[in-house]
Design a protein around this motif. Structure first.
Motif, PDB file in Angstrom:
ATOM      1  N   ARG A 109       0.841  -1.203   0.000  1.00  0.00           N
ATOM      2  CA  ARG A 109       0.000   0.000   0.000  1.00  0.00           C
ATOM      3  C   ARG A 109       0.875   1.252   0.000  1.00  0.00           C
ATOM      4  N   GLU A 112      -0.851   4.941  -0.270  1.00  0.00           N
ATOM      5  CA  GLU A 112      -1.470   5.427   0.960  1.00  0.00           C
ATOM      6  C   GLU A 112      -0.419   5.822   1.990  1.00  0.00           C
ATOM      7  N   LEU A 116      -0.107   9.687   3.427  1.00  0.00           N
ATOM      8  CA  LEU A 116      -0.316   9.978   4.849  1.00  0.00           C
ATOM      9  C   LEU A 116       0.926  10.608   5.475  1.00  0.00           C
ATOM     10  N   VAL A 145      -4.600  11.943  12.707  1.00  0.00           N
ATOM     11  CA  VAL A 145      -5.186  10.917  11.832  1.00  0.00           C
ATOM     12  C   VAL A 145      -4.128  10.174  11.025  1.00  0.00           C
ATOM     13  N   PRO A 146      -3.187  10.864  10.337  1.00  0.00           N
ATOM     14  CA  PRO A 146      -2.177  10.099   9.591  1.00  0.00           C
ATOM     15  C   PRO A 146      -1.373   9.142  10.457  1.00  0.00           C
ATOM     16  N   TYR A 148      -2.301   7.688  13.185  1.00  0.00           N
ATOM     17  CA  TYR A 148      -3.176   6.571  13.545  1.00  0.00           C
ATOM     18  C   TYR A 148      -3.140   5.498  12.458  1.00  0.00           C
ATOM     19  N   PHE A 149      -3.294   5.916  11.207  1.00  0.00           N
ATOM     20  CA  PHE A 149      -3.317   4.944  10.112  1.00  0.00           C
ATOM     21  C   PHE A 149      -1.935   4.347   9.842  1.00  0.00           C
ATOM     22  N   ALA A 152      -1.680   1.655  12.470  1.00  0.00           N
ATOM     23  CA  ALA A 152      -2.675   0.581  12.348  1.00  0.00           C
ATOM     24  C   ALA A 152      -2.462  -0.281  11.111  1.00  0.00           C
ATOM     25  N   ILE A 153      -2.059   0.329  10.001  1.00  0.00           N
ATOM     26  CA  ILE A 153      -1.987  -0.412   8.733  1.00  0.00           C
ATOM     27  C   ILE A 153      -0.607  -1.011   8.497  1.00  0.00           C
ATOM     28  N   GLN A 162      -3.385  -2.420  15.624  1.00  0.00           N
ATOM     29  CA  GLN A 162      -4.698  -1.769  15.763  1.00  0.00           C
ATOM     30  C   GLN A 162      -4.932  -1.329  17.207  1.00  0.00           C
ATOM     31  N   ALA A 165      -2.706   1.682  17.859  1.00  0.00           N
ATOM     32  CA  ALA A 165      -3.174   2.878  17.159  1.00  0.00           C
ATOM     33  C   ALA A 165      -4.371   3.501  17.861  1.00  0.00           C
TER      34      ALA A 165
END
Length: 518
Positions: A109, A112, A116, A145-146, A148-149, A152-153, A162, A165
């Protein structure tokens, strides 16, 4: 109209993110190259800002003031002083290095991830240049927010990314809500969202109860970010789960946002309340120093160890800031000088911790990409197999423990120089943290990883990063890993031998702050 330098620095990453959004998903090399290239723009401009800022004049420079939301009274007010200029450079440097390193290691990914990461960079720049509470708060939340992802990802599944995060998100959001209430309280008393004007008005100066409420609301928002004991428990989980570049930015820049908030907002705006509670802050700083160092002694996961070392090292920042606040109202020149020393040490520790701990997290990523484990008991004797990696790790680890001649020494020295004159007993206890830090660096990292005999059976298999093939013995650092670490090592040595270029900025900002408080 003056050249909008700060606007370009702040929003260049947003432009980069928009281009990444438009690039085809399968053009991974193009996405990576463009992201690294666009990150060089704010890096180059931050270098220009470093040399263009007039230290002899001091104060806020390169200001941009425009009406933004007149119905709310919020303005687009940006500016920098001696405190923010080095931190803008630090943000640009670590982001560029993080993107460059990730361009070789991120395989999943890709679009993304880089999108981010660039958005996160914009949020961090925005915090350091904002001189309006609403603008400050918007950028503060953008970075949430960035990250966090990213955790998590792209975190390792075995590290419960997860869980880490959402824990990071909830902690930070609670602090943000408390900070928003404090901002509204300041606004209702002063009638302005301008950070500089609100500080001049000295809200709650004659009401210690309401001043204390506002202080603790700000404290919660910033202390969680630092993180100060006992609000630190999200950090080890977030660091352990985050991808390498995410950990570098989390330790190198995001933790500094909280300490920056104390120096930019809380101390100049609420000096009386800060002074009233200063010994509590000093005590929490000392606890962070010693507790964080002792917990490092108990860790066998290398990344988790370095995460807890951040709790300990950021404790020096809190000790310096708290000691300076304790001296608020003094008129003796010796006390004022000690306050300036404490603030200098705290600010210098913010910068030095960024380059040192950022480097340590890069080094963790380098060994993990090969061994697929971070357990210290799995290593041993690596000095014979990875001599280049060993040398780079030694310099970085010794800078972390505060060895004279490397950057980490001066920040701790200045913190204790100021704190011993202002809060002697607390400073004396805090010195124990230096001893414990040396113990876990030498025992856990140097001894367990590099000394002794090499046992090929401890690690199941090593991966050669050049060929991608499994091999019996580890291969030393690749060129891209060396390029990532060279600038950080250079700054550790440069500012270890000659810290004056940094102190010129921080000392000017510290003295201006203390003059305003008098």
């Amino acid at each position: 109209m003056s050249f909008p330098l700060l606007t370009i620095i702040t929003f260049a990453p947003l432009l980069g993110a928009l281009v990444v959004l438009l690039l085809p998903k399968d053009n991974e090399r193009g996405i990576k190259n463009w992201s690294v290239l666009i990150s060089l723009v704010p890096l180059a401009l931050s270098v220009f800002l470093w040399f263009a800022y007039a230290n002899t004049s001091g104060g806020y420079q390169f200001q941009e003031v425009h009406s933004w939301i007149p119905q709310l009274g919020a303005s687009y007010h940006m500016g920098v002083d001696g405190l923010s200029v080095p931190l803008i450079f630090l943000t640009a440097l670590l982001t560029t290095l993080g993107l460059y390193y990730s361009s070789f290691t991120i395989k999943r990914r890709v679009k993304e991830f880089f999108l981010l990461f660039l958005l996160l960079e914009m949020g961090m720049f925005g915090v350091f240049v904002s001189l309006d509470y609403v603008l400050f708060y918007v950028f503060w939340e953008i970075g949430l927010v960035p990250m966090y992802f990213l955790i998590a990802i792209w975190g390792q599944p075995k590290d419960r990314p997860q869980y880490a995060a959402i824990k990071f998100f909830i902690y930070t959001l609670i602090g943000s809500v408390a900070m928003l209430l404090a901002i509204l309280g300041v606004y209702f008393v002063t009638g302005t969202f301008d950070i500089v004007e609100a500080a001049k008005a000295k809200p709650f100066a004659n009401d210690i109860f309401l001043g204390s409420l506002a202080f603790w609301a700000f404290f919660l928002g910033f202390a969680i970010k630092v993180p100060s004991f006992p609000f630190h428990t999200w950090l080890p989980d977030a660091h352990t789960a985050a991808p390498t570049a995410g950990s570098v930015i989390l330790a190198g820049v995001l933790l500094k946002l909280g300490a920056y908030g104390f120096l930019r907002i809380v101390l100049p705006t609420l000096p009386n309340a800060f002074k009233a509670w200063s010994l509590v802050i000093v005590a929490l700083g000392v606890i962070s120093i010693i507790y964080g160092a002792f917990v490092c002694m108990a860790q066998w996961d290398l990344k988790r160890l370095i995460a807890y070392s951040s709790v300990s090292h950021m404790g020096y920042v809190m000790l310096g800031i708290g000691a300076a606040a304790f001296g608020v109202g003094a008129t003796e020149q010796a006390t004022i000088n000690s306050q300036a020393m404490a603030i200098n040490g705290a600010a210098l520790q913010m910068f030095n911790h960024g380059i040192i701990t950022g480097g340590l997290f890069f080094l963790v990523g380098i060994i993990y990409e090969r061994a697929h484990t971070r357990e210290l008991k799995k290593f041993g004797g690596l000095s014979a197999k990875l001599p280049y990696f060993y040398g780079i790790m030694l310099v970085t680890a010794f800078a972390s423990l505060g060895l004279p001649g490397l950057a980490g020494f001066w920040s701790e020295f200045l913190v204790f120089r100021g704190a011993f004159d202002l809060v002697k007993v607390y400073a004396a206890v805090g010195v124990l943290g230096i001893v414990i830090t040396a113990a876990y660096i030498l025992w856990k990292i140097v001894q367990f990883m590099f000394l002794g005999d090499y046992d090929p059976h401890k690690v199941d298999h090593w991966t050669n990063l050049t060929t991608g093939q499994e091999e019996h013995d580890p291969s030393d650092m690749a060129l891209f890993e060396k390029v990532t670490m060279w600038p950080l090592i250079a700054f550790m040595v440069l500012f270890g031998v000659y810290p004056t270029p940094l102190l010129n900025f921080f000392n000017r900002a510290a003295n201006e702050l203390l003059q305003r408080l008098m």
